[in-house]
Design a protein around this motif. Sequence first.
Motif, PDB file in Angstrom:
ATOM      1  N   GLY A   1       5.123 -10.904   3.599  1.00 56.80           N
ATOM      2  CA  GLY A   1       5.198 -11.278   2.117  1.00 56.80           C
ATOM      3  C   GLY A   1       5.263 -10.117   1.211  1.00 56.80           C
ATOM      4  O   GLY A   1       4.881  -9.965   0.198  1.00 56.80           O
ATOM      5  N   ASP A   2       6.060  -9.194   2.045  1.00 61.41           N
ATOM      6  CA  ASP A   2       6.300  -7.712   1.238  1.00 61.41           C
ATOM      7  C   ASP A   2       5.107  -6.968   0.939  1.00 61.41           C
ATOM      8  O   ASP A   2       5.054  -6.222   0.121  1.00 61.41           O
ATOM      9  CB  ASP A   2       7.287  -7.983  -0.043  1.00 61.41           C
TER      10      ASP A   2
ATOM     11  N   HIS B   1     -10.398   4.266   1.433  1.00 59.55           N
ATOM     12  CA  HIS B   1      -9.913   2.875   0.774  1.00 59.55           C
ATOM     13  C   HIS B   1      -8.735   2.114   1.501  1.00 59.55           C
ATOM     14  O   HIS B   1      -7.871   2.767   1.747  1.00 59.55           O
ATOM     15  CB  HIS B   1      -9.445   2.906  -0.893  1.00 59.55           C
ATOM     16  N   LYS B   2      -9.047   0.848   1.440  1.00 57.17           N
ATOM     17  CA  LYS B   2      -8.051  -0.107   1.994  1.00 57.17           C
ATOM     18  C   LYS B   2      -7.395  -0.629   0.672  1.00 57.17           C
ATOM     19  O   LYS B   2      -7.867  -1.052  -0.090  1.00 57.17           O
ATOM     20  CB  LYS B   2      -8.765  -1.373   2.737  1.00 57.17           C
ATOM     21  N   MET B   3      -6.141  -0.548   0.837  1.00 56.72           N
ATOM     22  CA  MET B   3      -5.088  -0.857  -0.241  1.00 56.72           C
ATOM     23  C   MET B   3      -4.101  -1.543   0.050  1.00 56.72           C
ATOM     24  O   MET B   3      -3.311  -1.412   1.065  1.00 56.72           O
ATOM     25  CB  MET B   3      -4.604   0.529  -0.945  1.00 56.72           C
ATOM     26  N   LEU B   4      -3.572  -2.739  -0.667  1.00 50.55           N
ATOM     27  CA  LEU B   4      -2.491  -3.627  -0.419  1.00 50.55           C
ATOM     28  C   LEU B   4      -1.191  -2.954  -1.272  1.00 50.55           C
ATOM     29  O   LEU B   4      -1.701  -2.551  -2.577  1.00 50.55           O
ATOM     30  CB  LEU B   4      -2.667  -4.909  -0.826  1.00 50.55           C
ATOM     31  N   VAL B   5      -0.374  -2.774  -0.770  1.00 49.38           N
ATOM     32  CA  VAL B   5       0.885  -1.930  -1.628  1.00 49.38           C
ATOM     33  C   VAL B   5       2.160  -2.938  -1.252  1.00 49.38           C
ATOM     34  O   VAL B   5       2.239  -3.719  -0.366  1.00 49.38           O
ATOM     35  CB  VAL B   5       1.060  -0.475  -1.294  1.00 49.38           C
ATOM     36  N   ASP B   6       3.089  -2.791  -2.141  1.00 51.65           N
ATOM     37  CA  ASP B   6       4.151  -3.607  -2.025  1.00 51.65           C
ATOM     38  C   ASP B   6       5.316  -2.914  -1.099  1.00 51.65           C
ATOM     39  O   ASP B   6       5.690  -1.623  -1.274  1.00 51.65           O
ATOM     40  CB  ASP B   6       5.126  -3.613  -3.426  1.00 51.65           C
TER      41      ASP B   6
ATOM     42  N   ARG C   1       8.389  -2.984  -0.656  1.00 56.82           N
ATOM     43  CA  ARG C   1       9.646  -2.697  -1.147  1.00 56.82           C
ATOM     44  C   ARG C   1       9.471  -1.338  -2.088  1.00 56.82           C
ATOM     45  O   ARG C   1      10.598  -1.076  -2.840  1.00 56.82           O
ATOM     46  CB  ARG C   1      10.159  -3.953  -1.725  1.00 56.82           C
ATOM     47  N   ASP C   2       8.387  -0.891  -2.247  1.00 60.45           N
ATOM     48  CA  ASP C   2       8.016   0.248  -3.175  1.00 60.45           C
ATOM     49  C   ASP C   2       8.810   1.370  -2.239  1.00 60.45           C
ATOM     50  O   ASP C   2       8.164   1.879  -1.228  1.00 60.45           O
ATOM     51  CB  ASP C   2       6.780   0.431  -3.571  1.00 60.45           C
ATOM     52  N   PHE C   3       9.590   2.282  -2.959  1.00 56.06           N
ATOM     53  CA  PHE C   3      10.283   3.255  -2.175  1.00 56.06           C
ATOM     54  C   PHE C   3       9.780   4.505  -3.013  1.00 56.06           C
ATOM     55  O   PHE C   3      10.307   5.842  -2.813  1.00 56.06           O
ATOM     56  CB  PHE C   3      11.640   3.407  -2.116  1.00 56.06           C
ATOM     57  N   THR C   4       8.849   4.435  -3.739  1.00 53.94           N
ATOM     58  CA  THR C   4       8.416   5.979  -4.416  1.00 53.94           C
ATOM     59  C   THR C   4       6.752   6.035  -4.143  1.00 53.94           C
ATOM     60  O   THR C   4       6.578   7.004  -3.518  1.00 53.94           O
ATOM     61  CB  THR C   4       8.479   5.527  -5.975  1.00 53.94           C
ATOM     62  N   HIS C   5       5.950   5.281  -4.855  1.00 50.56           N
ATOM     63  CA  HIS C   5       4.596   5.411  -4.552  1.00 50.56           C
ATOM     64  C   HIS C   5       3.971   4.858  -3.136  1.00 50.56           C
ATOM     65  O   HIS C   5       3.322   5.872  -2.387  1.00 50.56           O
ATOM     66  CB  HIS C   5       3.836   4.610  -5.532  1.00 50.56           C
ATOM     67  N   ALA C   6       4.384   3.816  -2.449  1.00 44.04           N
ATOM     68  CA  ALA C   6       3.822   3.292  -1.332  1.00 44.04           C
ATOM     69  C   ALA C   6       4.321   4.188   0.060  1.00 44.04           C
ATOM     70  O   ALA C   6       3.251   4.433   0.650  1.00 44.04           O
ATOM     71  CB  ALA C   6       4.479   1.747  -0.984  1.00 44.04           C
ATOM     72  N   PRO C   7       5.373   4.924  -0.021  1.00 40.48           N
ATOM     73  CA  PRO C   7       5.390   5.473   1.567  1.00 40.48           C
ATOM     74  C   PRO C   7       4.368   6.490   1.304  1.00 40.48           C
ATOM     75  O   PRO C   7       4.021   7.125   2.427  1.00 40.48           O
ATOM     76  CB  PRO C   7       7.048   6.031   1.134  1.00 40.48           C
ATOM     77  N   HIS C   8       3.938   7.549   0.185  1.00 36.01           N
ATOM     78  CA  HIS C   8       3.250   8.410   0.155  1.00 36.01           C
ATOM     79  C   HIS C   8       1.861   7.992   0.763  1.00 36.01           C
ATOM     80  O   HIS C   8       1.024   8.607   1.405  1.00 36.01           O
ATOM     81  CB  HIS C   8       3.177   9.059  -1.108  1.00 36.01           C
ATOM     82  N   LEU C   9       1.325   6.537   0.144  1.00 37.86           N
ATOM     83  CA  LEU C   9       0.158   6.320   0.813  1.00 37.86           C
ATOM     84  C   LEU C   9       0.217   5.879   2.136  1.00 37.86           C
ATOM     85  O   LEU C   9      -0.905   6.084   2.841  1.00 37.86           O
ATOM     86  CB  LEU C   9      -0.272   5.009  -0.175  1.00 37.86           C
TER      87      LEU C   9
ATOM     88  N   LEU D   1      11.211  -3.258 -15.033  1.00 42.39           N
ATOM     89  CA  LEU D   1      10.921  -3.396 -13.604  1.00 42.39           C
ATOM     90  C   LEU D   1      11.932  -2.645 -12.695  1.00 42.39           C
ATOM     91  O   LEU D   1      12.570  -3.564 -12.079  1.00 42.39           O
ATOM     92  CB  LEU D   1      10.382  -4.593 -13.009  1.00 42.39           C
ATOM     93  N   PRO D   2      12.016  -1.228 -12.718  1.00 37.51           N
ATOM     94  CA  PRO D   2      13.002  -0.828 -11.711  1.00 37.51           C
ATOM     95  C   PRO D   2      12.772  -0.990 -10.277  1.00 37.51           C
ATOM     96  O   PRO D   2      11.661  -1.201  -9.579  1.00 37.51           O
ATOM     97  CB  PRO D   2      12.694   0.775 -11.829  1.00 37.51           C
ATOM     98  N   GLU D   3      14.019  -1.470  -9.553  1.00 34.63           N
ATOM     99  CA  GLU D   3      13.957  -1.977  -8.362  1.00 34.63           C
ATOM    100  C   GLU D   3      13.456  -0.844  -7.310  1.00 34.63           C
ATOM    101  O   GLU D   3      14.030   0.437  -7.385  1.00 34.63           O
ATOM    102  CB  GLU D   3      15.422  -2.330  -7.897  1.00 34.63           C
ATOM    103  N   GLY D   4      12.489  -1.392  -6.486  1.00 32.61           N
ATOM    104  CA  GLY D   4      11.930  -0.131  -5.479  1.00 32.61           C
ATOM    105  C   GLY D   4      10.845   0.764  -6.178  1.00 32.61           C
ATOM    106  O   GLY D   4      10.649   1.756  -5.509  1.00 32.61           O
ATOM    107  N   SER D   5      10.769   0.402  -7.471  1.00 28.44           N
ATOM    108  CA  SER D   5       9.768   1.755  -7.892  1.00 28.44           C
ATOM    109  C   SER D   5       8.796   1.066  -8.880  1.00 28.44           C
ATOM    110  O   SER D   5       8.883   1.217 -10.201  1.00 28.44           O
ATOM    111  CB  SER D   5      10.616   2.859  -8.798  1.00 28.44           C
ATOM    112  N   PRO D   6       7.879   0.410  -8.517  1.00 32.35           N
ATOM    113  CA  PRO D   6       6.862  -0.410  -9.624  1.00 32.35           C
ATOM    114  C   PRO D   6       6.066   0.426 -10.313  1.00 32.35           C
ATOM    115  O   PRO D   6       5.763   0.148 -11.386  1.00 32.35           O
ATOM    116  CB  PRO D   6       6.128  -1.431  -8.633  1.00 32.35           C
TER     117      PRO D   6
END
Length: 301
Positions: free
Chosen positions: A51-52, A62-67, A69-77, A171-176
């Motif tokens: 489900g993305d 910490h255990k974190m759920l991230v999107d 489809r996010d190409f800004t914040h999530a890849p670093h985490l 809501l920018p695509e790929g950058s929540p």
Amino acid sequence: MPPASRPSTLARLGEVLRPRRRLVPLAQLGGPPGPAQAAVRAMAQAVPMGGDTLLVRSLGRHKMLVDSRDFTHAPHLAMDGFWEWWTTRFLAEQLRPGQTVIDGGACYGYFSLLAGELVGPSGKVIAIEPNPRSAALLRRNLALNGMEGRAKLEDVALAGPNSGRVMRLALPEGSPMNAHLLPEDLAGTSGPQLASRGPDVALVSTRPLDRYASERPDFVKLDLCGAEEAAYAGMQAMIEANPAIKLLLCFNPQRCASPAGFLEQLAGRFPLRRLVEDGTAQPCNATETLQGGDVMLYLAR
């Protein structure tokens, strides 16, 4: 169990003696960046949940759920296990048990979770996030990490002193993390009828920070992608009631209606300081701050 499938004594002993990964200590997050970053990176993990959604480990704790489809914040985490180490270290060194923290623009809750651990069970965290998808994941992340008793989510957007009406959130695509109120809505020039332009815009409720003045927050962090001017204007009663308040405010002159005027307003109340790469706050002036790009200002008397 048949003898062939029964675990051997050596296998059971190996399971008992296998080294267990321990959480990266909170105190280590406030130390020199090199060793702490290495320890956090060593524990970084990312697991697809469907489900993305990805499940990641942040800060070695910490255990974190991230999107996904996010190409800004999530890849670093997912790959490093941390975000903005300079801010992470600063908060780890500043926040104390029992304090109240407001995290404005919390996204998935990276800094909210860190603050929740630092203030402890006797403290309080108010995480504010208007992006519907990010807010849904943030709510689950607070529960996943046992923070429900000390942290609460407010799924609204922060705006000026007279806010309270519905505004449009881009809501920018790929950058929540870069979701932002439309400038014409912040300025009150969009007209009475608000029309969503499809999946790239959400209609969200807005609120001034002064609505939380009774919480008497010790620390407020604002990263609002252009709404910082309005949010600051909407927290003047909070500042007046609590002169010892400390602020971290993301400033970008390209996203301000009046960047020089806003800096002058801030400097009228607080010494201007900015976070630098090692996570310390250093004095700065308006000229260098107006040169462009994001600057994390530390505002405290």
